[in-house]
Design an enzyme around this catalytic site. Structure first.
Site, PDB file in Angstrom:
ATOM      1  CE  LYS A   1       3.842  22.486 -61.660  1.00  0.00           C
ATOM      2  NZ  LYS A   1       3.720  21.363 -62.586  1.00  0.00           N
TER       3      LYS A   1
ATOM      4  N   GLY B   1       1.221  19.169 -57.758  1.00  0.00           N
ATOM      5  CA  GLY B   1      -0.159  18.676 -57.625  1.00  0.00           C
ATOM      6  C   GLY B   1      -0.460  18.033 -56.286  1.00  0.00           C
TER       7      GLY B   1
HETATM    8  N1  HSE Z   1       0.905  21.015 -66.892  1.00  0.00           N
HETATM    9  C1  HSE Z   1       1.503  20.542 -65.671  1.00  0.00           C
HETATM   10  C2  HSE Z   1       2.194  19.219 -65.915  1.00  0.00           C
HETATM   11  C3  HSE Z   1       0.545  20.367 -64.542  1.00  0.00           C
HETATM   12  O1  HSE Z   1       2.184  18.693 -67.022  1.00  0.00           O
HETATM   13  O2  HSE Z   1       2.776  18.691 -64.976  1.00  0.00           O
HETATM   14  C4  HSE Z   1       0.118  21.679 -63.979  1.00  0.00           C
HETATM   15  O3  HSE Z   1       1.224  22.423 -63.559  1.00  0.00           O
END
Ligand code: HSE
Length: 431
Positions: free
Chosen positions: A207, A136
């Site tokens: 990721k 993020g």
């Molecule tokens: N759903 C993810 C999280 C965020 O809980 O970190 C978006 O990748």
């Protein structure tokens, strides 16, 4: 001032609306930083009339994001639709083919189709930026691609999923079960109704595949990521972890070894003295270790409108400044295809919890299996005593090879006195 950078946004959900808000609220600041105004000229979303708290009155509307990517008056297309293929992929491909830069927050798309899109961007001579796709608001893509470019990265690891970190934190702090915390997170809208992307480790795996490509100059290989989620972690394990000086964290980690590229996501017992053990709640954190810089740690919000939009806008500013780097840090044609290190070759210490019938000879049976597999026990805890119910036996195992541990656990699971599948959690040395 120079010509504005014209921006088309595909997808106006949480992140899309957040991006519009940052662009509107910080218009002057961004123009000063970029050396030119940033102007949203077109948008595409499912609903034209939904109230998003930001105005889209003055921009061109497209029902079809792919048509927008082809036809809008835009220098850059922002893909915020989501999904590993479908309209998201078609929008990025159409934008690059039409000679426009692309910014995306879509980790699923890049984990599966990133290699091809990076090739397409290189051929088009356009940027494909994706800061928001990993952790993020944390600028870890830029850090690996630029700030740490002078280093051989030896290892990268982190808390890459805020939902899992939140669940594990709540379980420990509030003494609640996994199911209970997940139910509540779903009711409050923090966790998806279909939670498996998060709790089964897939989102973190996507990721990690991007991080390891950036760190090691390898082609993105999501299929090569070994993934386990957190569904099997119980409050008992969390309590034993605390007692033994550990904290349970879902970590993704990648490193190059002589056995190949290790890309792994699974819950680990992390020494409580490590800073990452104290990253709690929905926060993310990434540690990158370089041969010259040593350890660097980046911590912050891994999701949410503001943090994710912050990363999207940073990518846009780079494009407006004409600041270009290859998508994955080195040119697409030079990315290596590294063999993957099988999980069976992992070596490390282990935590094992068995639920056993409390009767004479049980421990002898269990230790005989470990003896046969040449796996050595460091310490054992059995405190509860019950003639009627199963009791936990916790074994701290010395370092051994995963393949031997898995063989031992398969045999132990078949013993009459072992009443449920053994729980095994790898103990992580982050030194
Ligand atoms: N759903 C993810 C999280 C965020 O809980 O970190 C978006 O990748």
């Amino acid at each position: 001032m120079s010509q504005p950078l014209c921006i088309a946004i595909a997808g106006l959900g949480t992140v899309g609306a957040g991006t519009l808000r940052v662009l509107q609220q910080h218009g002057d600041l961004l123009a000063a930083r970029a050396g030119r105004p940033l102007a949203v000229t077109a948008v595409s979303a499912k609903s034209r009339t939904k109230d998003r708290g930001v105005s889209i009155d003055d921009v061109a509307w497209f029902d079809d994001p792919v048509a927008m990517a082809r036809e809008a008056e835009a220098d850059v297309v922002i893909e915020l639709i989501g999904g590993e293929d479908g309209p998201a992929k078609a929008t990025c491909e159409a934008a690059l083919a039409a000679g426009r830069h692309v910014v995306t927050a879509n980790k699923a798309l890049l984990a599966v189709n990133g290699a091809g899109l990076a090739d397409a961007a290189a051929q088009a001579g356009k940027a494909l930026n994706f800061e928001a796709a990993v952790a993020g608001g944390i600028p870890i893509v830029k850090a690996l691609r630029e700030g740490l470019a002078g280093n051989n990265i030896t290892r990268v690891y982190g808390i890459l999923n805020g939902t899992c970190n939140y669940i594990l934190t709540e379980m420990r702090e509030q003494r609640r079960s996994f199911e209970d915390v997940l139910d509540e997170a779903q009711r409050l809208g923090y966790a998806e109704a279909e939670p498996s992307m998060d709790v089964d480790g897939i989102d973190a795996g996507q990721k990690l595949a991007l991080l390891s490509s950036l760190a090691f100059g390898s082609r993105i290989n999501f299929d090569g990521v070994y993934i386990e989620g957190i569904r099997h972690i119980s409050l008992l394990d969390i309590d034993y972890a605390e007692e033994l000086g550990y904290r349970i964290k879902l970590l993704g980690s990648a490193q190059r070894t002589e056995r190949g590229l290790e890309q792994r996501v699974y819950p680990r017992m992390v020494d409580q003295r490590q800073p990452i053990a104290h990253v709690e709640g929905a926060e993310n954190a990434v540690v990158a270790i370089g041969d010259f810089v040593g350890n660097t740690m980046f911590q912050g919000a891994g999701a949410g409108a503001g943090p994710t939009a912050s990363a999207v806008v940073a990518d846009i500013v780079d494009i407006a400044r004409d600041h270009r780097t290859p998508t994955l840090g080195i040119s697409a044609g030079e990315l290596e295809s590294l063999p993957e290190a099988p999980i069976g070759s992992h070596r490390g210490p282990y935590y094992v919890r068995l639920m056993v019938s409390d009767r004479p000879g049980v421990i002898a049976d269990v230790t005989a299996v470990f003896r046969d597999e040449a796996v050595s026990i460091e310490s054992m805890i059995q405190r509860a005593r019950s003639e009627t119910e199963a009791v936990p036996v916790v074994l701290n195992m010395h370092e051994c090879e995963e393949a031997a541990m898995q063989r031992a656990l398969s045999r132990i699971a078949t013993l009459d006195s072992v009443v449920e599948a053994p729980t095994m959690i790898r103990i992580e040395s982050l030194a």
